[in-house]
Design a protein around this motif. Structure first.
Motif, short mmCIF file in Angstrom:
data_model
loop_
_atom_site.label_atom_id
_atom_site.label_comp_id
_atom_site.label_asym_id
_atom_site.label_seq_id
_atom_site.Cartn_x
_atom_site.Cartn_y
_atom_site.Cartn_z
N GLU A 71 0.82 -1.21 0.00
CA GLU A 71 0.00 0.00 0.00
C GLU A 71 0.86 1.26 0.00
O GLU A 71 0.60 2.22 0.73
N LEU A 72 1.88 1.24 -0.83
CA LEU A 72 2.76 2.40 -0.94
C LEU A 72 2.30 3.29 -2.08
O LEU A 72 1.92 2.80 -3.15
N SER A 73 2.35 4.57 -1.88
CA SER A 73 2.08 5.51 -2.96
C SER A 73 3.28 5.55 -3.89
O SER A 73 4.38 5.14 -3.54
N GLU A 74 3.06 6.07 -5.10
CA GLU A 74 4.16 6.10 -6.06
C GLU A 74 5.26 7.04 -5.61
O GLU A 74 6.45 6.77 -5.80
N SER A 75 4.88 8.15 -4.98
CA SER A 75 5.92 9.06 -4.47
C SER A 75 6.76 8.40 -3.39
O SER A 75 7.98 8.56 -3.35
N MET A 76 6.10 7.62 -2.52
CA MET A 76 6.85 6.89 -1.50
C MET A 76 7.72 5.81 -2.13
O MET A 76 8.85 5.57 -1.70
N LEU A 77 7.21 5.16 -3.20
CA LEU A 77 7.98 4.12 -3.88
C LEU A 77 9.25 4.69 -4.48
O LEU A 77 10.33 4.10 -4.37
N VAL A 78 9.15 5.85 -5.12
CA VAL A 78 10.33 6.48 -5.70
C VAL A 78 11.29 6.93 -4.61
O VAL A 78 12.51 6.80 -4.73
N LYS A 79 10.75 7.41 -3.51
CA LYS A 79 11.60 7.87 -2.42
C LYS A 79 12.37 6.72 -1.79
O LYS A 79 13.54 6.85 -1.44
N LEU A 80 11.72 5.55 -1.66
CA LEU A 80 12.38 4.41 -1.07
C LEU A 80 13.45 3.82 -1.97
O LEU A 80 14.31 3.07 -1.52
#
Length: 532
Positions: A463-472
């Motif tokens: 349940e990660l947002s795309e912005s969080m996915l790129v940040k990780l």
């Protein structure tokens, strides 16, 4: 010729149409992979190794003084043999990025060092040119010519986007043939010059280019203006005279109708094998030819092809690249078979009956070693995120000499993109659709460092947002799935540290002193006697 099937180990998605294989210091390097590089390999260059019919990749690091090398596909690649004290190197010009941006830069790729554990480090520098510069393009060729003790680079062909002045909303992303100009690069002084020859009247791309001394032969190619692959062959002669060079071109009659072929050199002489390619948009070229360059010119003879498998014969597209002398890598798409976890089948073609123990270094053989993927809709470019382990977990630190150590590999049973990450996983590989805008063929996954040896989980299931996915995906961080702590530990709010209060003493107010009574000595004596 022999055809050997290969099994990619957790790396099949990186080898896509437009990739190039380079050979430096005995290593076969993969350059221009699909999508942006893994976190474990920010340079985007991998060492390709074969063992027990398995294909594996290892990340390659760059020196600290290197420039950024984007993942270019369908660039012009030219090998420079060692000369005048300069090491072996590669010139890389142009190419197409996963964002469909076309490059006009020229890079020089060399070996920087070899560590005590045989770890290879590369150095990449961008070469600056002055004069008549070639525009951004891909699908072209770059060759080295030698004349009168001098050397120069010859660039020809390719395709690019339609000029800005001719674009409309309907043809904004349309590609066209580049003008049929020949560009000469002087690497010593960084000068570039453009030359127009009457024999080269049409643009061509994805052709074959072979060089010997002062001659460059252009064989086949695809023309967008006529949508054809005419059987043409040109001989370009370059004389590096004092002052300005002299160029002449001759059209020969022994050409072939071919594009996107694989060129492999078979020995120290100028003898090559032409393998694969296309006769037309819907017809692959299943034949092989031997090409020999000598003082008299070019000689093309038919050669016996390997026994193609049914998957190769029935596929509509294929691509590949040379793996050095007498060896090549070929890939064909699985074409939507749900039982296959990989996007492509991979094969190694050997042009000798007995394989050598060590691979010789490939010499100069410049061609466009990729399929003309603009004619193949399922193989369009797109961004794709990959998430891998930490860099120190994938380094080949135990590799001594040229021995490949199997124990250095990751747990391969846990790193497939199509695994069920946990019991409640909702991702179905048969009906999966892109959840993030950066996905194409596979869902993005994150490696959870908790548990026995760690495991992979889908970013969508977390349940990660795309912005969080790129940040990780940036930096060196460890991940923890929902069953092992929820969000990554480094993203949590750090516990608040309660510091001891520093008590500063309050300012004491000025107290009022009792009023003093002024008494005479007689009164003091009286009160003293009274109380006594």
């Amino acid at each position: 010729m022999t055809l050997q099937p290969l099994t990619p180990v957790n790396c099949g998605g990186l080898l896509q149409p437009g990739c190039s294989l380079l050979q430096l210091d005995g290593e076969v390097l993969l350059f221009g992979q699909k999508g942006w590089p893994k976190r474990s390999c920010p340079t985007g260059v991998f060492a390709l190794r074969l063992k027990c019919e398995q294909l594996k990749l290892r990340p390659i690091s760059f020196s600290n003084d290197s420039c950024y090398l984007p993942p270019l596909r369908c660039p012009a690649v030219c090998r420079l043999d060692p000369y005048d004290g300069y090491p072996e190197s590669y010139l890389i010009h142009g190419g197409r990025t996963p964002n469909n941006e076309i490059s006009s830069c020229l890079y020089l790729l060399t070996m920087d060092s070899r560590g005590c554990n045989r770890k290879l480090t590369l150095r990449c520098k961008e070469k600056e040119l002055v004069g008549d510069l070639p525009g951004a393009r891909y699908g072209h060729t770059l060759n080295m010519v030698r004349s009168r003790g001098k050397t120069a680079c010859v660039l020809f062909g390719g395709r690019s986007y339609m000029p800005a002045g001719e674009r409309t909303s309907e043809n904004w992303n349309r590609v066209v043939d580049c003008p049929p100009q020949v560009f000469l690069f002087d690497l010593e002084f960084g000068c570039s010059s453009a030359h127009t020859l009457p024999e080269l009247s049409d643009g061509q791309s994805f052709h074959v280019a072979l060089a010997r001394e002062e001659c460059v032969y252009f064989l086949g190619g695809h023309s967008l203006s006529t949508d054809s692959r005419p059987p043409r062959l040109f001989c370009l002669r370059v004389e590096l005279l004092q002052g300005s060079p002299k160029l002449s071109c001759e059209a020969l009659e022994t050409g072939m109708s071919i594009s996107s072929a694989i060129i492999t050199r078979t020995g120290p002489t100028h003898k090559y094998i032409v393998l694969g390619g296309y006769h037309s948009e819907s017809k692959k070229r299943m034949d092989c030819n031997t090409v020999v360059l000598d003082e008299k010119g070019i000689h093309i003879e038919p050669s016996v092809p390997p026994e193609w498998t049914s998957d190769i014969r029935q596929s509509r597209t294929w691509f590949g690249s040379s793996m050095g002398e007498v060896s090549a890598l070929i890939a064909v798409p699985t074409e939507g078979r749900p039982s296959q976890t990989d996007v492509h089948y991979f094969y190694q073609v050997n042009f000798q009956k007995e394989s050598k123990g060590t691979e010789e270094e490939v010499t100069q053989a410049c061609s466009q070693e990729s399929t003309d993927f603009d004619n193949s809709t399922p193989l369009e470019d797109s961004e794709e995120l990959y998430f891998g382990r930490e860099p120190h977990e994938l380094e080949d630190s135990s590799d001594e000499g040229d021995i490949y150590n199997e124990e250095d590999e990751d747990d391969e049973t846990q790193t497939s993109y199509w695994i069920k990450c946990f019991l409640g996983c909702q991702v179905d590989p048969n009906t999966w659709e892109p959840y993030y805008s950066t996905e194409l063929h596979r869902p993005a996954m994150i490696f959870c460092s908790r548990g026995e040896g760690g495991h992979w989980v889908h970013a969508q299931c977390m349940e990660l947002s795309e912005s969080m996915l790129v940040k990780l995906s940036q930096g060196k961080r460890k991940y923890f799935c929902l069953e092992h702590g929820g969000l990554p530990y480094q993203e949590r709010t750090p516990p608040r540290q309660v510091l001891p209060l520093k008590r500063t003493p309050m300012k004491v107010k000025q107290r009022k002193m009792p009023p003093s009574i002024n008494m005479s000595p007689a009164k003091k004596s009286f009160f003293r006697r009274l109380f006594d």
